[in-house]
Design a protein around this motif. Structure first.
Motif, PDB file in Angstrom:
ATOM      1  N   ALA A 183       0.820  -1.207   0.000  1.00 38.09           N
ATOM      2  CA  ALA A 183       0.000   0.000   0.000  1.00 38.09           C
ATOM      3  C   ALA A 183       0.859   1.265   0.000  1.00 38.09           C
ATOM      4  N   GLN A 184       0.615   2.117  -0.981  1.00 38.57           N
ATOM      5  CA  GLN A 184       1.258   3.430  -1.110  1.00 38.57           C
ATOM      6  C   GLN A 184       0.498   4.205  -2.175  1.00 38.57           C
ATOM      7  N   VAL A 243      -0.285   5.990  -5.576  1.00 37.29           N
ATOM      8  CA  VAL A 243       0.199   5.870  -6.955  1.00 37.29           C
ATOM      9  C   VAL A 243      -0.231   7.141  -7.675  1.00 37.29           C
ATOM     10  N   GLU A 277      -7.750  -2.516   0.486  1.00 38.25           N
ATOM     11  CA  GLU A 277      -7.575  -2.181   1.892  1.00 38.25           C
ATOM     12  C   GLU A 277      -7.511  -3.403   2.797  1.00 38.25           C
ATOM     13  N   CYS A 320      -3.886  -4.497   2.477  1.00 35.96           N
ATOM     14  CA  CYS A 320      -2.895  -3.402   2.475  1.00 35.96           C
ATOM     15  C   CYS A 320      -2.002  -3.458   1.240  1.00 35.96           C
ATOM     16  N   GLU A 321      -2.642  -3.581   0.093  1.00 34.27           N
ATOM     17  CA  GLU A 321      -1.927  -3.601  -1.177  1.00 34.27           C
ATOM     18  C   GLU A 321      -2.637  -2.695  -2.181  1.00 34.27           C
ATOM     19  N   VAL A 322      -1.970  -2.447  -3.293  1.00 37.61           N
ATOM     20  CA  VAL A 322      -2.552  -1.685  -4.401  1.00 37.61           C
ATOM     21  C   VAL A 322      -2.446  -2.558  -5.647  1.00 37.61           C
ATOM     22  N   ARG A 323      -3.558  -2.693  -6.380  1.00 38.38           N
ATOM     23  CA  ARG A 323      -3.548  -3.425  -7.654  1.00 38.38           C
ATOM     24  C   ARG A 323      -3.478  -2.401  -8.769  1.00 38.38           C
ATOM     25  N   ILE A 324      -2.474  -2.523  -9.621  1.00 40.93           N
ATOM     26  CA  ILE A 324      -2.282  -1.605 -10.737  1.00 40.93           C
ATOM     27  C   ILE A 324      -2.514  -2.396 -12.019  1.00 40.93           C
ATOM     28  N   ALA A 379      -5.356   2.207 -10.725  1.00 39.49           N
ATOM     29  CA  ALA A 379      -4.681   1.860  -9.473  1.00 39.49           C
ATOM     30  C   ALA A 379      -5.776   1.730  -8.418  1.00 39.49           C
ATOM     31  N   GLU A 380      -5.980   0.507  -7.944  1.00 43.45           N
ATOM     32  CA  GLU A 380      -7.073   0.219  -7.022  1.00 43.45           C
ATOM     33  C   GLU A 380      -6.528  -0.203  -5.666  1.00 43.45           C
ATOM     34  N   PRO A 381      -6.802   0.553  -4.600  1.00 46.52           N
ATOM     35  CA  PRO A 381      -6.358   0.144  -3.268  1.00 46.52           C
ATOM     36  C   PRO A 381      -7.148  -1.079  -2.798  1.00 46.52           C
TER      37      PRO A 381
END
Length: 107
Positions: free
Chosen positions: A68-69, A71, A98, A101-105, A94-96
């Motif tokens: 998680a950060q 983008v 939650e 605690c990751e981001v899918r790009i 870019a989909e958080p």
């Protein structure tokens, strides 16, 4: 937690914008690649048999997971663990995520 199989680097641009006199876009003065970020990626579409205007091309799209950060970049460069460049892509979404605690790009 991601299972790392590559890295991504976000492109940062400085300068540029819209020329107030003409209304046309101004090219950014510098474009730099950021620090490598560990990622997990997989091809969602990969076709080496495509032909565009008589030329054989490879069409590919990828799903990339990072910790998680925010983008904020529009472009990124994807590399595998050996350091070989998979490609440079525009960020589609870019989909958080939650819950993990990751981001899918998507590129």
């Amino acid at each position: 937690m991601i299972i790392q199989n590559g890295t991504i680097e976000f492109k940062t641009k400085t300068g540029g914008g819209i020329d107030p006199e003409t209304g046309y876009p101004v090219k950014p003065s510098s474009e730099l690649w950021g620090e490598p970020v560990p990622c997990q990626f997989r091809a969602t579409k990969y076709n080496q048999l495509s032909i565009i205007k008589g030329e054989h091309v490879t069409l590919a799209s990828y799903e990339i997971l990072i910790e998680a950060q925010p983008v904020t970049s529009e472009q990124l460069r994807l590399r595998d663990l050996s350091g070989n460049e998979v490609g440079a892509f525009s960020v589609i979404q870019a989909e958080p995520l939650e819950a993990v605690c990751e981001v899918r790009i998507l590129v």
